[in-house]
Design a protein around this motif. Sequence first.
Motif, PDB file in Angstrom:
ATOM      1  N   ILE A   1       7.151  -7.702  -2.825  1.00 19.35           N
ATOM      2  CA  ILE A   1       7.256  -6.597  -1.973  1.00 19.35           C
ATOM      3  C   ILE A   1       6.407  -5.642  -2.764  1.00 19.35           C
ATOM      4  O   ILE A   1       6.911  -5.139  -3.945  1.00 19.35           O
ATOM      5  CB  ILE A   1       8.418  -6.080  -1.585  1.00 19.35           C
ATOM      6  CG1 ILE A   1       8.917  -7.316  -0.674  1.00 19.35           C
ATOM      7  CG2 ILE A   1       8.202  -4.772  -0.684  1.00 19.35           C
ATOM      8  CD1 ILE A   1      10.086  -7.151  -0.130  1.00 19.35           C
ATOM      9  N   ASN A   2       5.372  -4.964  -2.346  1.00 15.93           N
ATOM     10  CA  ASN A   2       4.633  -3.931  -3.148  1.00 15.93           C
ATOM     11  C   ASN A   2       4.853  -2.590  -1.993  1.00 15.93           C
ATOM     12  O   ASN A   2       4.352  -2.348  -0.946  1.00 15.93           O
ATOM     13  CB  ASN A   2       2.876  -4.144  -2.728  1.00 15.93           C
ATOM     14  CG  ASN A   2       2.874  -5.241  -4.108  1.00 15.93           C
ATOM     15  OD1 ASN A   2       3.393  -5.309  -5.150  1.00 15.93           O
ATOM     16  ND2 ASN A   2       1.788  -6.022  -3.698  1.00 15.93           N
ATOM     17  N   LEU A   3       6.086  -1.901  -2.413  1.00 13.62           N
ATOM     18  CA  LEU A   3       6.483  -0.842  -1.534  1.00 13.62           C
ATOM     19  C   LEU A   3       5.803   0.351  -1.857  1.00 13.62           C
ATOM     20  O   LEU A   3       5.731   0.717  -2.860  1.00 13.62           O
ATOM     21  CB  LEU A   3       7.924  -0.657  -1.736  1.00 13.62           C
ATOM     22  CG  LEU A   3       8.639   0.293  -0.954  1.00 13.62           C
ATOM     23  CD1 LEU A   3       8.767  -0.055   0.420  1.00 13.62           C
ATOM     24  CD2 LEU A   3      10.159   0.471  -1.579  1.00 13.62           C
ATOM     25  N   GLY A   4       5.207   0.982  -0.568  1.00 16.20           N
ATOM     26  CA  GLY A   4       4.387   2.018  -0.764  1.00 16.20           C
ATOM     27  C   GLY A   4       5.224   3.049   0.036  1.00 16.20           C
ATOM     28  O   GLY A   4       6.282   2.948   0.773  1.00 16.20           O
ATOM     29  N   ASP A   5       4.838   4.491   0.163  1.00 15.55           N
ATOM     30  CA  ASP A   5       5.378   5.598   0.877  1.00 15.55           C
ATOM     31  C   ASP A   5       5.258   5.081   2.679  1.00 15.55           C
ATOM     32  O   ASP A   5       6.147   5.471   3.154  1.00 15.55           O
ATOM     33  CB  ASP A   5       4.943   7.025   0.768  1.00 15.55           C
ATOM     34  CG  ASP A   5       5.158   7.498  -0.807  1.00 15.55           C
ATOM     35  OD1 ASP A   5       6.181   6.811  -1.179  1.00 15.55           O
ATOM     36  OD2 ASP A   5       4.511   8.224  -1.260  1.00 15.55           O
ATOM     37  N   GLU A   6       4.110   4.872   3.032  1.00 17.10           N
ATOM     38  CA  GLU A   6       3.747   4.502   4.275  1.00 17.10           C
ATOM     39  C   GLU A   6       3.106   3.124   4.516  1.00 17.10           C
ATOM     40  O   GLU A   6       3.035   2.880   5.580  1.00 17.10           O
ATOM     41  CB  GLU A   6       2.817   5.639   4.832  1.00 17.10           C
ATOM     42  CG  GLU A   6       3.496   6.925   4.812  1.00 17.10           C
ATOM     43  CD  GLU A   6       2.903   8.189   5.362  1.00 17.10           C
ATOM     44  OE1 GLU A   6       1.718   7.792   6.141  1.00 17.10           O
ATOM     45  OE2 GLU A   6       2.905   9.226   5.401  1.00 17.10           O
ATOM     46  N   LEU A   7       2.986   2.467   3.339  1.00 20.03           N
ATOM     47  CA  LEU A   7       2.178   0.996   3.575  1.00 20.03           C
ATOM     48  C   LEU A   7       3.092   0.041   2.597  1.00 20.03           C
ATOM     49  O   LEU A   7       2.946   0.480   1.502  1.00 20.03           O
ATOM     50  CB  LEU A   7       0.732   1.039   3.353  1.00 20.03           C
ATOM     51  CG  LEU A   7       0.101  -0.201   3.571  1.00 20.03           C
ATOM     52  CD1 LEU A   7      -0.874  -0.111   4.876  1.00 20.03           C
ATOM     53  CD2 LEU A   7      -0.618  -0.781   2.289  1.00 20.03           C
ATOM     54  N   THR A   8       3.446  -1.001   3.178  1.00 20.33           N
ATOM     55  CA  THR A   8       4.183  -2.106   2.461  1.00 20.33           C
ATOM     56  C   THR A   8       3.362  -3.383   2.428  1.00 20.33           C
ATOM     57  O   THR A   8       3.103  -3.782   3.838  1.00 20.33           O
ATOM     58  CB  THR A   8       5.589  -1.922   2.674  1.00 20.33           C
ATOM     59  OG1 THR A   8       6.024  -0.487   2.073  1.00 20.33           O
ATOM     60  CG2 THR A   8       6.227  -2.970   1.745  1.00 20.33           C
ATOM     61  N   THR A   9       3.432  -4.153   1.391  1.00 18.72           N
ATOM     62  CA  THR A   9       2.918  -5.502   1.703  1.00 18.72           C
ATOM     63  C   THR A   9       3.714  -6.496   1.139  1.00 18.72           C
ATOM     64  O   THR A   9       4.687  -6.211   0.237  1.00 18.72           O
ATOM     65  CB  THR A   9       1.468  -6.042   1.050  1.00 18.72           C
ATOM     66  OG1 THR A   9       1.503  -5.745  -0.207  1.00 18.72           O
ATOM     67  CG2 THR A   9       0.435  -4.957   1.892  1.00 18.72           C
ATOM     68  N   VAL A  10       4.033  -7.613   1.982  1.00 21.53           N
ATOM     69  CA  VAL A  10       5.224  -8.667   1.469  1.00 21.53           C
ATOM     70  C   VAL A  10       4.251 -10.071   1.286  1.00 21.53           C
ATOM     71  O   VAL A  10       3.770 -10.546   2.393  1.00 21.53           O
ATOM     72  CB  VAL A  10       6.377  -8.756   2.557  1.00 21.53           C
ATOM     73  CG1 VAL A  10       7.269  -9.888   2.169  1.00 21.53           C
ATOM     74  CG2 VAL A  10       7.051  -7.524   2.886  1.00 21.53           C
TER      75      VAL A  10
END
Length: 166
Positions: free
Chosen positions: A72-81
Amino acid sequence: MKSILIISLALFLSTACAETIDSPRQVAEKYWNALRTGDLDTARSLVSKATQQNLDTYLALEPDQKTSLGEINLGDELTTVATIIYPNNAEPEAQHELETVLILENGQWKIDAARTQAPIAISANEEELEKLAKQLSESMKENIDTMRSEERRVGKECRSRWSPYH
């Protein structure tokens, strides 16, 4: 004493009424499971409002397909799994690797269906058409080889008849 009771009651009510927020991984799991089971209403509820029309282009995943969620690449407003979709007992070539993209919408993680490209399930008719196309292709190759052999034979006969005259 009375103020402590009121504060405790207010704290209790605020936590009891608070909505739990699913993590991006939980949202992705629910989404892919809903597609696998054909529950498009649940899948639609997990997709951002702006990209719900993109969900209509997906077919439900086949019931025997499984999903595996990775990094999981967790961002403030966008995340990818990182997501892998594969049929049961499938060889590694049959798997589809993709990124499930989630965006934060009104404090909730939602699937961005426009940027999450699901593999489209192949219907039984399409599978039959693919099989027929392959058979036709093989048959055409055999016929071409037969025609070439006949052309070679005829060419040799012609050359052998005419060679003494040249």
